[in-house]
Design a protein around this motif. Structure first.
Motif, PDB file in Angstrom:
ATOM      1  N   TYR A 108       0.837  -1.213   0.000  1.00  7.60           N
ATOM      2  CA  TYR A 108       0.000   0.000   0.000  1.00  7.60           C
ATOM      3  C   TYR A 108       0.862   1.249   0.000  1.00  7.60           C
ATOM      4  N   LYS A 109       0.717   2.069  -1.029  1.00  6.60           N
ATOM      5  CA  LYS A 109       1.505   3.292  -1.109  1.00  6.60           C
ATOM      6  C   LYS A 109       0.623   4.542  -1.106  1.00  6.60           C
ATOM      7  N   ALA A 110      -0.682   4.386  -0.946  1.00  5.02           N
ATOM      8  CA  ALA A 110      -1.575   5.548  -0.845  1.00  5.02           C
ATOM      9  C   ALA A 110      -2.323   5.496   0.493  1.00  5.02           C
ATOM     10  N   PHE A 111      -2.974   4.394   0.755  1.00  6.27           N
ATOM     11  CA  PHE A 111      -3.550   4.125   2.067  1.00  6.27           C
ATOM     12  C   PHE A 111      -3.886   2.657   2.162  1.00  6.27           C
ATOM     13  N   ASP A 112      -4.037   2.180   3.383  1.00  5.73           N
ATOM     14  CA  ASP A 112      -4.414   0.794   3.626  1.00  5.73           C
ATOM     15  C   ASP A 112      -5.921   0.790   3.882  1.00  5.73           C
ATOM     16  N   PRO A 113      -6.714   0.184   2.977  1.00  7.64           N
ATOM     17  CA  PRO A 113      -8.170   0.269   3.126  1.00  7.64           C
ATOM     18  C   PRO A 113      -8.675  -0.374   4.419  1.00  7.64           C
ATOM     19  N   ARG A 114      -7.888  -1.317   4.952  1.00  8.61           N
ATOM     20  CA  ARG A 114      -8.281  -1.941   6.231  1.00  8.61           C
ATOM     21  C   ARG A 114      -8.140  -0.938   7.361  1.00  8.61           C
ATOM     22  N   ALA A 115      -7.055  -0.133   7.288  1.00 12.25           N
ATOM     23  CA  ALA A 115      -6.806   0.856   8.346  1.00 12.25           C
ATOM     24  C   ALA A 115      -7.930   1.882   8.391  1.00 12.25           C
ATOM     25  N   ALA A 116      -8.438   2.260   7.197  1.00 12.63           N
ATOM     26  CA  ALA A 116      -9.527   3.236   7.157  1.00 12.63           C
ATOM     27  C   ALA A 116     -10.750   2.685   7.899  1.00 12.63           C
ATOM     28  N   GLN A 117     -11.058   1.407   7.657  1.00  9.85           N
ATOM     29  CA  GLN A 117     -12.200   0.775   8.328  1.00  9.85           C
ATOM     30  C   GLN A 117     -11.961   0.646   9.831  1.00  9.85           C
ATOM     31  N   VAL A 118     -10.732   0.282  10.179  1.00 15.83           N
ATOM     32  CA  VAL A 118     -10.424   0.041  11.586  1.00 15.83           C
ATOM     33  C   VAL A 118     -10.484   1.350  12.381  1.00 15.83           C
ATOM     34  N   LYS A 119     -10.054   2.428  11.759  1.00 16.16           N
ATOM     35  CA  LYS A 119     -10.081   3.723  12.458  1.00 16.16           C
ATOM     36  C   LYS A 119     -11.530   4.124  12.783  1.00 16.16           C
ATOM     37  N   LEU A 120     -12.414   3.946  11.801  1.00 11.68           N
ATOM     38  CA  LEU A 120     -13.837   4.238  12.039  1.00 11.68           C
ATOM     39  C   LEU A 120     -14.373   3.372  13.179  1.00 11.68           C
ATOM     40  N   LEU A 121     -13.992   2.096  13.115  1.00  9.60           N
ATOM     41  CA  LEU A 121     -14.467   1.140  14.120  1.00  9.60           C
ATOM     42  C   LEU A 121     -13.935   1.500  15.512  1.00  9.60           C
ATOM     43  N   ALA A 122     -12.712   1.992  15.577  1.00  7.55           N
ATOM     44  CA  ALA A 122     -12.118   2.367  16.872  1.00  7.55           C
ATOM     45  C   ALA A 122     -12.945   3.474  17.526  1.00  7.55           C
ATOM     46  N   HIS A 123     -13.287   4.490  16.732  1.00  3.92           N
ATOM     47  CA  HIS A 123     -14.108   5.583  17.279  1.00  3.92           C
ATOM     48  C   HIS A 123     -15.461   5.055  17.738  1.00  3.92           C
ATOM     49  N   GLU A 124     -16.046   4.203  16.873  1.00  2.00           N
ATOM     50  CA  GLU A 124     -17.379   3.671  17.145  1.00  2.00           C
ATOM     51  C   GLU A 124     -17.373   2.819  18.428  1.00  2.00           C
ATOM     52  N   VAL A 125     -16.425   1.883  18.500  1.00  2.00           N
ATOM     53  CA  VAL A 125     -16.433   0.942  19.627  1.00  2.00           C
ATOM     54  C   VAL A 125     -16.094   1.648  20.933  1.00  2.00           C
ATOM     55  N   LEU A 126     -15.066   2.483  20.916  1.00  2.00           N
ATOM     56  CA  LEU A 126     -14.707   3.180  22.155  1.00  2.00           C
ATOM     57  C   LEU A 126     -15.864   4.070  22.605  1.00  2.00           C
ATOM     58  N   GLY A 127     -16.532   4.698  21.622  1.00  2.00           N
ATOM     59  CA  GLY A 127     -17.691   5.540  21.942  1.00  2.00           C
ATOM     60  C   GLY A 127     -18.809   4.708  22.556  1.00  2.00           C
ATOM     61  N   GLN A 128     -19.150   3.590  21.894  1.00  2.00           N
ATOM     62  CA  GLN A 128     -20.272   2.767  22.356  1.00  2.00           C
ATOM     63  C   GLN A 128     -19.987   2.097  23.698  1.00  2.00           C
ATOM     64  N   LEU A 129     -18.711   1.776  23.924  1.00  2.00           N
ATOM     65  CA  LEU A 129     -18.379   1.151  25.201  1.00  2.00           C
ATOM     66  C   LEU A 129     -18.156   2.199  26.288  1.00  2.00           C
ATOM     67  N   GLY A 130     -18.245   3.460  25.876  1.00  2.00           N
ATOM     68  CA  GLY A 130     -18.073   4.560  26.835  1.00  2.00           C
ATOM     69  C   GLY A 130     -16.670   4.610  27.403  1.00  2.00           C
ATOM     70  N   LYS A 131     -15.678   4.234  26.559  1.00  2.00           N
ATOM     71  CA  LYS A 131     -14.300   4.242  27.058  1.00  2.00           C
ATOM     72  C   LYS A 131     -13.529   5.366  26.377  1.00  2.00           C
ATOM     73  N   SER A 132     -13.022   6.295  27.166  1.00  2.00           N
ATOM     74  CA  SER A 132     -12.113   7.263  26.565  1.00  2.00           C
ATOM     75  C   SER A 132     -10.714   6.728  26.833  1.00  2.00           C
ATOM     76  N   ASP A 133      -9.850   6.861  25.874  1.00  2.00           N
ATOM     77  CA  ASP A 133      -8.533   6.283  26.031  1.00  2.00           C
ATOM     78  C   ASP A 133      -7.496   7.321  25.625  1.00  2.00           C
ATOM     79  N   GLU A 134      -6.645   7.658  26.591  1.00  2.00           N
ATOM     80  CA  GLU A 134      -5.607   8.643  26.314  1.00  2.00           C
ATOM     81  C   GLU A 134      -4.689   8.157  25.195  1.00  2.00           C
ATOM     82  N   LEU A 135      -4.567   6.828  25.089  1.00  2.00           N
ATOM     83  CA  LEU A 135      -3.704   6.277  24.037  1.00  2.00           C
ATOM     84  C   LEU A 135      -4.287   6.542  22.651  1.00  2.00           C
ATOM     85  N   LEU A 136      -5.628   6.605  22.542  1.00  2.00           N
ATOM     86  CA  LEU A 136      -6.251   6.937  21.256  1.00  2.00           C
ATOM     87  C   LEU A 136      -5.867   8.362  20.864  1.00  2.00           C
TER      88      LEU A 136
END
Ligand code: CMC
Length: 392
Positions: A273-301
């Motif tokens: 991948y030399k432009a973007f990794d399409p999996r990473a794009a999905q995972v980033k969205l999922l990270a926001h969604e899951v942390l939000g839904q689980l009510g977890k704020s994470d300084e590491l994020l």
């Protein structure tokens, strides 16, 4: 012996023809059997995706039900397998346990050793898909010093794995649909990636006609390294160390740019991948969604987001075409789900298993396939005479 060409790290050598997965690294495209991963992750399920990768087509309802039934029937491990876990030290890395126990499964199924027996091939496939989550959960239980939790046949693949991992006898365990759904999606996003290091390892081992268990065990070992699947653990450790140093993202980026003793921005960069990794794009969205839904704020994020923002603006990373890869944000989701860092690469292995199996079958079914046997360019001494021991 003919002309041999050096291709360091196989950057430019296609070792196989394959009809399983299409990757276009310049445009950030990934498709399994022609289906975009974005669609599979949004609408499909992991077992359905496994069936697709291995058999070439999406299953119809009956085929999917039958595949699920077969897998469910094989989730139990032979009682003797439990003794392997007793032999490991308590702080054994779960990836080491995973590859060892998968290798050991071949001792329980000697009838599987002939890769050209189609019925046995199918059985080994089902057994591996069924048992890997059980082995993974047992590896976790071993580290926690908790009793093993046996699989339950009324649960889905992911539900069963989560329960075997996190349930403690005598306590209620409630499955969280947010976690179940997110883990299923993550497994889909990891399910295949053509000739990556571990898949090529599975093919290389399998090309000698070694059995499926032996081939997959080798693939798990290849995945473990921090340049490959082990990167998800390495990312989390990197974020924690930045946090410990006061969260100074600029200072860390400077260290990476100065190439300080092996410091890399883990979770960045990809061979293809030399432009973007399409999996990473999905995972980033999922990270926001899951942390939000689980009510977890994470300084590491926050640290991860800052790192990404800084790197994407910096010429060092731009000129080298380094973007976040699939491993950059997954660890934050796994952490929010309650997994310890050492289990992250195990989750990658659970996801990648159908891809490994699909490639092994494709190779075994291809009458033109030959044993994998790379060449080398010899750089040693041409010839010299033996010197007696007392004269050296
Ligand atoms: N941080 C800093 N510099 C990097 C990084 C990074 N993460 N990745 C590559 N570079 C530099 C590298 O030092 C080299 O610079 P220079 O030209 O000055 O020597 C240039 O970029 C090209 O890198 P390379 O090592 O030739 O690239 P590669 O295709 O051989 O390696 C990689 C690909 C993924 C192993 C590498 O980018 C890396 O080590 N990344 C960090 C580990 C990681 O996140 N791995 C997960 C990969 S994706 C999922 C998976 O496979 O499991």
């Amino acid at each position: 012996t003919g002309l041999v060409t050096l291709d360091n790290g196989f950057g430019n050598t296609a070792a196989y023809k394959s009809a399983i997965t299409f990757v276009d690294g310049d445009n950030g495209i990934l498709r399994y059997r022609g289906y975009p991963i974005e669609q599979l992750a949004a609408q499909g399920g992991f077992i359905e995706t496994a069936y697709l990768l291995i058999n070439g087509e999406l299953p119809n309802a009956d085929q999917l039900a039958e595949f699920n039934r077969e897998i469910t029937q094989h989730t139990l491990l032979h009682e003797d397998v439990k003794r392997f876990f007793q032999g490991f030290p308590r702080d054994a890395h779960p990836m080491a346990m995973l590859s060892s126990v998968v290798g050991a499964l071949s001792t329980f199924y000697p009838e599987s050793h002939n890769p050209f027996d189609a019925a046995q091939r199918h059985l080994s496939t089902v057994r591996l898909l069924a048992k890997l989550p059980t082995i993974a959960a047992y590896a976790y239980k071993k580290a926690m010093g908790q009793p093993f939790v046996y699989p339950r046949n009324d649960l889905s693949y992911v539900e069963n794995f989560l329960r075997m991992t996190f349930a403690v006898p005598a306590e209620d365990y409630e499955l969280n649909p947010v976690v179940v759904n997110a883990l299923d999606k993550l497994l889909i996003l990891h399910a295949d990636h053509e000739q990556n290091c571990s898949t090529s390892t599975v093919r290389l081992v399998g090309s000698s006609h070694a059995n499926l268990f032996a081939s997959i065990s080798a693939g798990i070992s290849a995945l473990w390294g921090p340049l490959h699947g082990g990167a998800n653990q390495a990312v989390l450790e990197m974020l924690e160390s930045i946090q410990k140093d006061g969260g100074d993202v600029d200072a860390f980026i400077t260290k990476v740019k100065n190439k300080e003793a092996g410091v890399k921005l883990m979770g960045f960069g990809h061979r293809v991948y030399k432009a973007f990794d399409p999996r990473a794009a999905q995972v980033k969205l999922l990270a926001h969604e899951v942390l939000g839904q689980l009510g977890k704020s994470d300084e590491l994020l926050e640290i991860a987001l800052k790192l990404e923002e800084h790197a994407l603006k910096d010429d060092f990373f731009i000129s080298r075409k380094l973007y976040p890869n699939v491993d950059f944000y997954t660890g934050l989701i796994y952490r929010a789900m309650g997994f310890p860092t050492s289990m992250f690469t195990v989750l990658f292995a659970l996801g990648r298993l159908p891809g490994w199996i699909a490639h092994w079958h494709e190779m075994i079914n291809d009458p033109t396939s030959r044993i994998g046997r790379p060449r080398q360019i010899y750089t040693g001494t041409a010839i010299r005479d033996y010197v007696e021991l007392d004269q050296r």
